[in-house]
Design an enzyme around this catalytic site. Sequence first.
Site, PDB file in Angstrom:
ATOM      1  N   CYS A  43       0.828  -1.208   0.000  1.00 34.88           N
ATOM      2  CA  CYS A  43       0.000   0.000   0.000  1.00 34.88           C
ATOM      3  C   CYS A  43       0.864   1.259   0.000  1.00 34.88           C
ATOM      4  O   CYS A  43       1.685   1.468   0.893  1.00 34.88           O
ATOM      5  CB  CYS A  43      -0.907  -0.018   1.232  1.00 34.88           C
ATOM      6  SG  CYS A  43      -1.732   1.539   1.581  1.00 34.88           S
ATOM      7  N   CYS A  46       0.382   3.452   3.054  1.00 31.81           N
ATOM      8  CA  CYS A  46       1.037   2.836   4.223  1.00 31.81           C
ATOM      9  C   CYS A  46       2.534   3.130   4.204  1.00 31.81           C
ATOM     10  O   CYS A  46       3.124   3.434   5.256  1.00 31.81           O
ATOM     11  CB  CYS A  46       0.811   1.329   4.235  1.00 31.81           C
ATOM     12  SG  CYS A  46      -0.939   0.860   4.359  1.00 31.81           S
TER      13      CYS A  46
END
Length: 144
Positions: A43, A46
């Site tokens: 991600c 992230c």
Amino acid sequence: IFQLCFAVILQVAATSPVELTPSNFDSTLSSGNWLVKFYAPWCGYCRQLEPVYNEVSSQLEHKNVKLAKVDASKYKALGFRFGVDGFPTIFHVSEGEVRKYGGERSKQALVAFATAGWLETPAAFSPLFSPLGFLGRTLGAALD
């Protein structure tokens, strides 16, 4: 030079968020105040949050708040227990009560939420359906 390198390694280890897995999740979160990030390594958001989250961990080291993270792409049942449907998702956990973070992803905002802001946020789950309660742990065990 060796002492300096060793001191830096100890500092990084002391302030890094705890990596939670199914084997240590419930026992780790059973006491204290925790900020828990559910993430996926692939991600992009992230990855952007990672250095900020590590800085928050360093800043909160002496403020009675610990940080942890869960690779919810690997440990899907843990993410399911918390209703994680996007990454990153952050919760504050204290004495079995869970509150979801919905603010900006800055160091200042995360520190404010972790130290006192969570008190103004309603619980994310009723006690009966808490992911840390009997039903949540049972459901998580069934999904593992």
